[in-house]
Design an enzyme around this catalytic site. Sequence first.
Site, PDB file in Angstrom:
ATOM      1  N   LYS A  79      -7.765   8.460  17.542  1.00  0.00           N
ATOM      2  CA  LYS A  79      -7.335   9.795  17.410  1.00  0.00           C
ATOM      3  C   LYS A  79      -8.747  10.407  16.761  1.00  0.00           C
ATOM      4  O   LYS A  79      -9.503   9.910  15.817  1.00  0.00           O
ATOM      5  CB  LYS A  79      -6.322   9.893  16.610  1.00  0.00           C
ATOM      6  CG  LYS A  79      -6.119  11.599  16.326  1.00  0.00           C
ATOM      7  CD  LYS A  79      -4.937  11.619  15.340  1.00  0.00           C
ATOM      8  CE  LYS A  79      -4.441  13.019  15.050  1.00  0.00           C
ATOM      9  NZ  LYS A  79      -3.195  13.221  14.262  1.00  0.00           N
ATOM     10  N   SER A 157       0.657  15.889  16.217  1.00  0.00           N
ATOM     11  CA  SER A 157      -0.680  16.369  16.487  1.00  0.00           C
ATOM     12  C   SER A 157      -1.572  15.098  17.256  1.00  0.00           C
ATOM     13  O   SER A 157      -2.767  15.402  17.905  1.00  0.00           O
ATOM     14  CB  SER A 157      -1.397  16.485  15.203  1.00  0.00           C
ATOM     15  OG  SER A 157      -1.418  15.242  14.474  1.00  0.00           O
ATOM     16  N   SER A 181       3.553  13.062  13.316  1.00  0.00           N
ATOM     17  CA  SER A 181       2.535  13.195  14.361  1.00  0.00           C
ATOM     18  C   SER A 181       2.113  11.916  14.944  1.00  0.00           C
ATOM     19  O   SER A 181       1.398  11.717  16.052  1.00  0.00           O
ATOM     20  CB  SER A 181       1.030  13.572  13.881  1.00  0.00           C
ATOM     21  OG  SER A 181       1.232  15.052  13.552  1.00  0.00           O
TER      22      SER A 181
HETATM   23  N1  GLN Z   1       3.782  18.948  13.046  1.00  0.00           N
HETATM   24  C1  GLN Z   1       3.335  18.692  11.864  1.00  0.00           C
HETATM   25  C2  GLN Z   1       2.444  19.659  11.323  1.00  0.00           C
HETATM   26  O1  GLN Z   1       2.198  20.472  11.658  1.00  0.00           O
HETATM   27  C3  GLN Z   1       2.953  17.460  11.538  1.00  0.00           C
HETATM   28  C4  GLN Z   1       1.446  17.127  11.681  1.00  0.00           C
HETATM   29  C5  GLN Z   1       0.915  15.520  11.627  1.00  0.00           C
HETATM   30  O2  GLN Z   1       1.929  14.778  11.145  1.00  0.00           O
HETATM   31  N2  GLN Z   1      -0.166  15.637  11.454  1.00  0.00           N
HETATM   32  O3  GLN Z   1       1.835  19.958  10.285  1.00  0.00           O
END
Ligand code: GLN
Length: 500
Positions: A79, A157, A181
Amino acid sequence: MSTDLHDLSVAQLAAKLAAREVSSLELTQHFLARVDNHAGLGAFLATDREVSLAQARAADARLATGERTPLLGVPLAHKDIFVTRDFPTTAGSKMLENYRSPFDATVVARLGVHGGAGMVTLGKLNCDEFAMGSGNDNSAYQPVQNPWDITRVPGGSSGGSAAAVAARLVPAATGTDTGGSIRQPAALTGITGIKPTYGRCSRYGMVAFASSLDQAGPMARSALDCALLLSSMAGPDPDRDSTSLDLPALDYATDLIATGAQGTGVTPLKGLKIGLPTQFFGAGCSADVLKAVRGALAEFEKLGATLVDVSLPLTELSIPVYYVIAPAEASSNLSRFDGVRYGHRAATYSDLTDMYKKSRSEGFGDEVTRRIMIGTYVLSHGYYDAYYLKAQKIRRLIAEDFQKAFAQCDIIAGPVSPTVAWKIGEKGDDPVANYLADIYTLSSSLAGLPGMSVPAGSGEGGMPVGLQLIGNYFKEAQLLGAAHQFQLATDWHLRQPTGI
Ligand code: GLN
């Protein structure tokens, strides 16, 4: 009929490499060709053929000396939130366009070919900007397509990681999970992912979003493959991350490998109590997801587990609590991107304040800007007690509720996402619509508990559904073991998107 190399698991590829049936160089060339042929998915933000081939040669040289470690020579991709010496790192943001780190993140180093487990990096994977999002549509570069239906999001994400593994462009990838995420994109693309206990993997070299929540983990097609990666990723990093757990790295894979396929009527999970929080099975979850999750749970019962009802009464509050705490920490973490020490600098400006203003306005996208503003607000004098402190108190209560539930069960299970993957653009510019999709993943993140997503069925439009398994602190091995038994008995994790 011969199986293509990209259909093989990490464990199978490692066995082929160890038997010298294939070289790391051949594997790397094979997967890089797939990456090129599927560039339209938008999963990769950076590749560098010469760098990957050089890493593969280094892995082959280690294999030639007789070294046989479980991941040596197997390709993976990271990532783009992990800093890497050999590739640029953008965190999905224009703020870091063309940034190159002078060092590797600890997780990257531990997995990699320079003194680590010997995996070959194919490139960097697309993600929501600074890991903020649920559909990978907040990437400053391009949205990622879900390989099961390219009109849909892959989740976020870590959407690039999920799409790349699901499309078999790479056998495994790293992801990060702050509020879901790893688990949510794994669920939406039909792959397996685990977010370990907070602190299990070092955060050193992970571009920080919300430091008290951020955690790295592996994403692959099976629990066994995740176990293989986690065994190298995890472990204390006392000099570089003071929040990394002072617990020795474990071998998560050997026990799983020793467990062969079970015959019918065998109950390897006998004695395991799985708690089902009533709040995870209510009206907020779509019928197709619930059906698939219940079907998977019936399979766990066949394997000997018993299902018990538990309650996590503050589940609904996890959304407002997370969306106060995460932006608060983000507003602080992102203050370092000022156009001087790091990041984009505006071409023209009148004075220092104007330079900060223009550089940050140009470098950050809308969602990141929104969170910096919310975070700054909830931390400001006069509002701190009402929002930030209150959220921290509820965070503690959420963690306590989990401990009450774990008094009645070993593992907690439920859906990962209330729906299957939605259409790209469907949620429009409505941030709250995205936030609500995180309902089942945020509470365990706030509590710092390990959680995983296991492919468990299909829902609307034939899209994959994930089953979430949440363990108590440090119980990654138990989660991986239960998921592995389920995967020995079912084939959801082996199903693949067609035409890819
Ligand atoms: N969807 C969540 C956010 O927008 C989690 C994102 C994540 O785990 N990096 O913060």
